[in-house]
Scaffold this active site. Structure first.
Site: not given
Ligand code: CMC
Length: 393
Positions: A270, A327
């Site tokens: 998140h 989720d």
């Molecule tokens: N699985 C594997 N690695 C992950 C995941 C994941 N679900 N989420 C984040 N990471 C890694 C990411 O690759 C990054 O790694 P590094 O530092 O090596 O580059 C690190 O963790 C930080 O993540 P980020 O992508 O910079 O974080 P963000 O704030 O841009 O994205 C997010 C947040 C929710 C989009 C992302 O965690 C994600 O894609 N999660 C899976 C989709 C998901 O469950 N979405 C629902 C969110 S909650 C409710 C809603 O909003 O609907």
């Protein structure tokens, strides 16, 4: 004006001040108008929470009665809107139907165009909260080829929705108060989450003084994305894939750590929570309760638990502070209640509606609101001359 600062994805930029929702991502705290979601989830109803978010305080008995009556009175959709459903293929994703139907509401209620008429805005709010529920249930009925079930005034908000979803002419749906309670809980937990992608979209569209229906339709489109609300559908699809693959969760944890795989653990991570998502905590407990009450043994719940355990003991997830989000377990409850997978994000939309409305209203009532208009850092060509087609290589 002045110095333009680059902040892709708005990681460090506040787009507004707001008094609706408080999140402490470090500690895993979420409050609506100051009230912790744990208390609201246990004691309140979705309709009451909608009032709280939109109007800023818990309703008195009279206010709640008036609000509920308004919702009851506006639950039907115009008969002509029913024809729209005939135009969609039966395989249409209900989110596609929902966003276009909500935008279409502006054509039936053009008075909503006047965003500054407060009395009219109140009616528009009631129409939205009530009709989105009807539109969502009708889109499900359309997808399975069953006749539409009309709303009934005697039923509560959630019971009415369940009835429209699952009643058939041959057999009325039996209302189970425990199920109504869990649906209230799920919708409450989704009701607001400050400046997330869809809410920021609603605010940006609304800042151009677009009407409330149009602004919400834009929010629904944003929510559909798999990184946002679309994740609840993706989670269950992922869990099912793991099941079909033999149930080895460690294989999928490994895959999620490999950036070149393009695979992420859906329902994990998140932008704001760097601790257990407080909503996921409550939903996990509710999932256990609902499944045991209904006597359902869903193999996906076991896989979800194992997957969580494996991820939370892996340094990759620990270092990055990736925890289950809202989720992760919600889809398992929706499945148990009989909702098909492609309706999960619609359920999220229904829950998030009061939040979107509250933000649109807060912004719209603030006289100093300006149109949203981010700047950019230009990285393209310097001045370049036009070359005629004949001269181009
Ligand atoms: N699985 C594997 N690695 C992950 C995941 C994941 N679900 N989420 C984040 N990471 C890694 C990411 O690759 C990054 O790694 P590094 O530092 O090596 O580059 C690190 O963790 C930080 O993540 P980020 O992508 O910079 O974080 P963000 O704030 O841009 O994205 C997010 C947040 C929710 C989009 C992302 O965690 C994600 O894609 N999660 C899976 C989709 C998901 O469950 N979405 C629902 C969110 S909650 C409710 C809603 O909003 O609907």
């Amino acid at each position: 004006t002045g110095h333009v600062v680059l902040d892709p994805a708005f990681v460090n930029t506040a787009s507004t001040s707001s008094s609706i929702c408080f999140i402490d991502g470090e500690q895993g705290i979420l409050r609506y108008r100051g009230i912790p979601i744990e208390q609201l989830g246990e004691k309140s109803t979705f309709v009451e929470v909608a009032y709280l978010l939109i109007y800023g305080h818990l309703p008195s008995r009279t206010e709640l009665a008036r609000f509920s009556t308004l919702l009851t009175r506006h639950s039907l959709i115009h008969e002509d809107m029913k024809h729209f459903y005939e135009g969609y293929p039966s395989t249409a994703h209900p989110m596609a139907i929902l966003s276009s139907m909500v935008c279409s509401l502006s054509s039936f209620y053009p008075e909503a165009m006047d965003a500054d008429n407060r009395e009219m805005v109140d009616i528009t709010i009631a129409r939205l909260l009530s009709k989105v529920r009807t539109i969502a249930a009708f889109s499900y009925k359309k997808s399975i080829g069953q006749p539409f079930v009309y709303p009934q005034n005697s039923l509560s908000y959630c019971a009415n929705f369940l009835n429209m979803m699952f009643s058939v002419p041959a057999e009325p749906y039996e209302i189970d108060e425990d199920i109504v309670k869990v649906l209230n809980l799920l919708l409450i937990l989704h009701a607001d989450h400050e400046q997330n992608c869809s809410t920021s979209t609603v605010r940006l569209v609304g800042s151009a003084k677009a009407n409330l229906f149009a602004s919400i339709a834009a929010g629904i489109c944003a929510l559909w994305g798999p990184l946002h609300g679309g994740a609840n559908q993706e989670v269950v699809e992922m869990l099912d894939e793991i099941r079909k693959d033999g149930g080895d969760v460690s294989k999928f944890v490994k895959l999620a750590k490999d950036k070149s795989s393009g695979f992420k653990l859906m329902g994990f991570g998140h932008r704001v929570y760097k601790n257990y998502d407080p909503r996921a905590k409550l939903i996990k407990v509710a999932a256990d309760k609902v499944l045991s009450k209904l006597g359902i043994k869903d193999p996906l719940l076991d896989i979800a638990r194992k997957l969580e355990e494996a991820a939370l003991s892996d340094p990759y997830f620990v270092e990055r502070r990736l925890y289950p989000n809202v989720d992760f377990y919600s889809g398992i409850i929706y499945r148990a209640l009989g909702f098909p997978t492609n309706m999960f994000t619609v359920m999220f939309a229904l829950g998030r509606l009061p939040g979107w409305i509250a933000h649109w209203k807060e912004q719209n009532e603030n006289a100093s609101t300006k149109i949203g208009r981010p700047r950019q850092i230009y990285t393209g060509a310097t001045e370049t001359n036009y070359i005629s087609l004949e001269e181009r290589s």
